[in-house]
Design a protein around this motif. Structure first.
Motif, mmCIF file in Angstrom:
data_model
loop_
_atom_site.group_PDB
_atom_site.id
_atom_site.type_symbol
_atom_site.label_atom_id
_atom_site.label_comp_id
_atom_site.label_asym_id
_atom_site.label_seq_id
_atom_site.Cartn_x
_atom_site.Cartn_y
_atom_site.Cartn_z
ATOM 1 N N UNK A 400 54.270 -27.850 -5.740
ATOM 2 C CA UNK A 400 55.233 -27.985 -4.656
ATOM 3 C C UNK A 400 54.881 -27.154 -3.433
ATOM 4 N N UNK A 401 53.861 -26.315 -3.525
ATOM 5 C CA UNK A 401 53.398 -25.570 -2.348
ATOM 6 C C UNK A 401 52.084 -26.128 -1.803
ATOM 7 N N UNK A 402 51.735 -27.330 -2.203
ATOM 8 C CA UNK A 402 50.453 -27.909 -1.810
ATOM 9 C C UNK A 402 50.340 -28.158 -0.317
ATOM 10 N N UNK A 403 51.455 -28.279 0.365
ATOM 11 C CA UNK A 403 51.393 -28.552 1.808
ATOM 12 C C UNK A 403 50.718 -27.405 2.560
ATOM 13 N N UNK A 404 50.760 -26.182 2.001
ATOM 14 C CA UNK A 404 50.086 -25.058 2.657
ATOM 15 C C UNK A 404 48.576 -25.275 2.704
ATOM 16 N N UNK A 405 48.027 -25.878 1.640
ATOM 17 C CA UNK A 405 46.585 -26.156 1.623
ATOM 18 C C UNK A 405 46.217 -27.151 2.712
ATOM 19 N N UNK A 406 46.974 -28.244 2.811
ATOM 20 C CA UNK A 406 46.677 -29.243 3.828
ATOM 21 C C UNK A 406 46.844 -28.707 5.237
ATOM 22 N N UNK A 407 47.878 -27.898 5.463
ATOM 23 C CA UNK A 407 48.125 -27.366 6.800
ATOM 24 C C UNK A 407 46.999 -26.420 7.227
ATOM 25 N N UNK A 408 46.652 -25.459 6.369
ATOM 26 C CA UNK A 408 45.609 -24.493 6.730
ATOM 27 C C UNK A 408 44.263 -25.174 6.896
ATOM 28 N N UNK A 409 43.939 -26.099 6.017
ATOM 29 C CA UNK A 409 42.649 -26.795 6.109
ATOM 30 C C UNK A 409 42.549 -27.608 7.384
ATOM 31 N N UNK A 410 43.617 -28.312 7.738
ATOM 32 C CA UNK A 410 43.580 -29.145 8.939
ATOM 33 C C UNK A 410 43.452 -28.295 10.208
ATOM 34 N N UNK A 411 44.093 -27.146 10.226
ATOM 35 C CA UNK A 411 43.996 -26.273 11.399
ATOM 36 C C UNK A 411 42.559 -25.771 11.585
ATOM 37 N N UNK A 412 41.914 -25.383 10.494
ATOM 38 C CA UNK A 412 40.534 -24.899 10.579
ATOM 39 C C UNK A 412 39.596 -26.038 10.966
ATOM 40 N N UNK A 486 49.457 -30.127 15.684
ATOM 41 C CA UNK A 486 49.455 -28.935 16.523
ATOM 42 C C UNK A 486 48.160 -28.876 17.332
ATOM 43 N N UNK A 487 48.201 -28.284 18.518
ATOM 44 C CA UNK A 487 46.967 -28.178 19.323
ATOM 45 C C UNK A 487 45.951 -27.283 18.639
ATOM 46 N N UNK A 488 44.690 -27.526 18.941
ATOM 47 C CA UNK A 488 43.619 -26.749 18.312
ATOM 48 C C UNK A 488 43.708 -25.282 18.722
ATOM 49 N N UNK A 489 43.241 -24.418 17.841
ATOM 50 C CA UNK A 489 43.256 -22.977 18.115
ATOM 51 C C UNK A 489 42.292 -22.681 19.259
ATOM 52 N N UNK A 490 42.775 -21.952 20.252
ATOM 53 C CA UNK A 490 41.941 -21.605 21.404
ATOM 54 C C UNK A 490 41.300 -20.230 21.194
ATOM 55 N N UNK A 491 40.047 -20.123 21.622
ATOM 56 C CA UNK A 491 39.317 -18.873 21.482
ATOM 57 C C UNK A 491 39.344 -18.096 22.797
ATOM 58 N N UNK A 492 39.227 -16.786 22.736
ATOM 59 C CA UNK A 492 39.293 -15.984 23.981
ATOM 60 C C UNK A 492 38.056 -16.101 24.854
ATOM 61 N N UNK A 493 36.950 -16.609 24.307
ATOM 62 C CA UNK A 493 35.717 -16.762 25.097
ATOM 63 C C UNK A 493 35.183 -18.171 24.899
ATOM 64 N N UNK A 494 34.399 -18.629 25.884
ATOM 65 C CA UNK A 494 33.815 -19.964 25.805
ATOM 66 C C UNK A 494 32.539 -19.940 24.978
ATOM 67 N N UNK A 495 32.228 -21.082 24.381
ATOM 68 C CA UNK A 495 31.031 -21.214 23.561
ATOM 69 C C UNK A 495 29.981 -22.009 24.329
ATOM 70 N N UNK A 496 28.765 -21.480 24.411
ATOM 71 C CA UNK A 496 27.676 -22.182 25.094
ATOM 72 C C UNK A 496 27.270 -23.434 24.340
ATOM 73 N N UNK A 497 26.685 -24.381 25.107
ATOM 74 C CA UNK A 497 26.202 -25.613 24.478
ATOM 75 C C UNK A 497 24.978 -25.330 23.619
ATOM 76 N N UNK A 498 24.079 -24.518 24.130
ATOM 77 C CA UNK A 498 22.848 -24.189 23.400
ATOM 78 C C UNK A 498 23.063 -22.880 22.646
ATOM 79 N N UNK A 499 22.730 -22.895 21.370
ATOM 80 C CA UNK A 499 22.942 -21.723 20.531
ATOM 81 C C UNK A 499 21.925 -20.643 20.848
#
Length: 654
Positions: A400-412, A486-499
């Motif tokens: 009955x707590x399985x929704x926590x798995x789906x919620x956390x996985x989808x956010x990541x 829910x909107x995607x988690x925003x990061x405090x810095x931008x990520x470059x295209x080239x690693x």
């Protein structure tokens, strides 16, 4: 709030739907006290046979004990069935409250070679019989050689023993049932007076097993009434049965065995009904050593965690101050360390991002389930008096707590910019349950071939399938749906295209070395409590110190978070931004030490001599370590993720 209400309503509707199929799955026995009148019949139930040498339980009547013509099973909840309990409620042992009954006959069994071999095998494997009276398990008084005056109690009584290389059977059982009486003042119906009421309740159930080769005159009667009134020269009120070496009921020398019993009622004025389980939970007197050890390890872990946090905060404060202060251009060229990887530190992992999201979601699910279970245990709902309640709570709370798995996985997964949302949800829904169910099927087939009570009945097998596919999987999709909205988690810095390229790392930052080293401290935080859990699980004892377990879990969470943050800080200081999987594996590596500990525990504390028993042991420990791996891995990941967000949101990036 609307989302919460919708999810709660859906869960309630599903719970109502499954109620007709559970057949007493929510039944908590022994909650309400029962009072007895003198002479009232008291039922004795028989349960399974267990052995620490085989770990394979069997039905009580799988051995040729006395049994009625038709055995009636007791209603059991899901937890009792999963741990192998099989309770029969009708026996040939008659008990009447406060009525002393010495030298009573249960039955006579003629022993052929097959029956003797069954008893001999059970004695060699040290099987113990389990009885129940008024929801109290039978216990045998044991003694500590170092402290003769300080006795403790062991559940169940042995089937027999070995003397001079011959097997003897405990065929005479002395039942010592303790009761407590309270006198209460009850108002009369008219309200004009007070009536004295006497309440008598059972507060203890002990036995003393004896082996005796009974002697009687004449031939054995055929009428049941005559059997009940049989007189023996080896058992009487004046001469109670004792274990004498010259009159043991040896299986090699006898072709018949007569099962007898005494019923002795003992008033216990010092033990009220509310404390009747204290006797069973007392345990070995050496437990005090473990209490001190738990306290000591708790203080050490808190001290180390505080020191690590202080050092880390001071170092970061200095780094952030240096990075944020206005410096000349030539000074800026000398920048090094974790600031240089700010444009890559939140780059999604290149290796199996969907599996990573599913593992994090499963870990969150297990962590929430653990804390909710511990809360119920601390409130007393999962005490040993409620047989099977702990295992039932594990199963139902997981479902009955399985929704926590789906919620956390989808956010990541959404943060990783994934697009195959349905597949991610399916992987999350089947990752942990699929592994556990596969191991369970293999173990169930093995114990079913041996005729053990651990083999799950077909009805309960389909009940588990329904709980998984009918409730757990849909709840994972419900959680995923709200997570994807829910909107995607925003990061405090931008990520470059080239690693950015990762420079060569020093030897002490090798991933394998870092991961293995990181699991030592979290394992140390729970190692003492783990001993208690292993002892309760494999030596068939009660586990009841949920307060210390709750404290140990809190320490585990803090230790996993601290260690992962430190290792992540060292990693990004060496300009290695690939921290996603490593943060999960660093804290999750304590599961490796738990598995190694299980091997040591098997060698030092257990004597399992059956292949199926070894399968059960390593199968259960594999599930336990896999659960621990996902749970602690999720803790480490979220700690590292929070840490990186905090430090990179505190610096000025051009």
């Amino acid at each position: 709030m609307a989302v919460v209400l919708q999810k709660g309503l859906a869960t309630a509707m599903l719970a109502v739907a499954v109620l007709p199929l559970t057949k007493g799955i929510f039944y908590l026995p022994g909650v309400a006290p029962r009072s007895y009148e003198k002479g009232e019949s008291v039922r004795l139930f028989v349960n399974k046979l267990t052995s620490t040498k085989t770990q394979i339980p069997y039905d009580y009547y799988s051995l040729p004990f006395c049994h009625p013509s038709k055995v009636q099973g007791e209603s059991e909840n899901l937890g009792e069935v999963l741990v192998g309990d099989r309770i029969e409620k009708n026996t040939l042992y008659e008990l009447n409250f406060k009525v002393q009954a010495p030298c009573q006959t249960a039955c006579r069994v003629l022993l052929d070679k097959q029956k003797k071999d069954k008893f001999i095998k059970a004695i060699d494997q040290e099987y113990r019989a389990h009885w129940i009276v008024d929801n109290l398990p039978v216990a045998v008084k044991a003694h500590n050689d170092l402290r003769p005056d300080d006795a403790f109690f062991i559940r169940g009584f042995p089937v027999g023993g070995i003397q001079d290389k011959k097997h003897f059977l405990f065929n005479h059982i002395r039942l010592m049932i303790k009761y407590h009486e309270e006198r209460n003042d009850v108002p009369t119906e008219g309200g004009g007076g007070i009536r004295r009421s006497l309440t008598s309740r059972i507060v203890g159930f002990l036995v003393e097993p004896y082996s005796v080769r009974h002697k009687y005159e004449g031939t054995w009667p055929t009428a049941e009434a005559e059997v009940k009134s049989m007189k023996y020269s080896t058992c009487s009120i004046a001469a109670p049965v004792t274990n004498r070496q010259d009159s043991l009921m040896t299986l090699e020398d006898n072709d018949e065995v007569i099962f007898t019993y005494d019923v002795e009622w003992i008033e216990d004025k010092a033990t009220p009904w509310a404390h009747r389980w204290d006797l069973y939970l007392k345990g070995n007197p050496d437990d005090k050593i473990h209490w001190f050890s738990i306290t000591n390890s708790t203080m050490i872990v808190f001290f180390l965690a505080g020191m690590v946090a202080m050092i880390l905060v001071r170092a970061l404060h200095r780094d952030i101050s240096r990075y944020n202060e206005s410096t000349a251009a030539e000074d800026a060229k000398e920048e090094y360390g974790w600031k240089l990887v700010h444009a890559d530190v939140f780059r999604p992992p290149q290796t199996m991002p969907m599996v990573f999201a599913a593992m994090v979601g499963s870990g969150v699910h297990l962590l929430v389930m653990t804390f909710v279970t511990l809360v119920f245990a601390l409130l007393g709902f999962l005490s040993p008096a409620n047989r099977g309640s702990l295992v039932t709570a594990f199963v139902l709370l997981f479902v009955f707590l399985s929704s926590f798995a789906g919620y956390a996985s989808s956010r990541i997964y959404k943060m990783f910019r994934g697009t195959d949302f349905k597949r991610n949800t399916l992987v999350t829904a089947f990752l942990f349950p699929g592994v556990v169910f596969s191991i369970f099927l293999a173990l169930n087939a093995a114990v079913a071939a041996r005729g053990s009570t651990l083999a799950l009945p077909v009805g309960y097998f389909f009940l588990l399938i329904f709980l998984w596919f009918g409730i757990s999987v849909p709840l994972v999709f419900v959680g995923s749906y709200f997570g994807y909205k829910k909107p995607a988690i925003e990061h405090p810095v931008r990520t470059n295209i080239i690693a950015r390229g990762v420079p060569p790392q020093p030897w002490y930052m090798h991933p394998a070395l870092v991961i293995i080293f990181s699991g030592i401290l979290p394992f140390g935080a729970v190692s003492v409590e783990l001993f208690f859990i292993m002892t309760a699980l494999w030596l068939h004892q009660f586990y009841y110190i949920f307060g210390f377990l709750f404290l140990a879990v809190l320490i585990l969470v803090a230790t996993c978070a601290e260690m992962t943050i430190v290792m992540t800080y060292f990693q990004i200081c060496n300009e290695d931004y690939r921290w996603w999987w490593r943060s999960f594996l660093c804290s999750g590596s304590c599961a490796l030490y738990i598995f190694l500990y299980s091997i040591w525990y098997l060698a030092k504390e257990l004597q399992i001599d059956e292949k199926v028993g070894m399968m059960l042991y390593f199968g259960h420990m594999t599930v336990f370590t896999f659960t621990f791996f996902l749970l602690t891995g999720a803790i480490g990941f979220y700690a590292a993720f929070w840490f990186n967000h905090r430090i990179y949101s505190s610096i000025k990036v051009d």
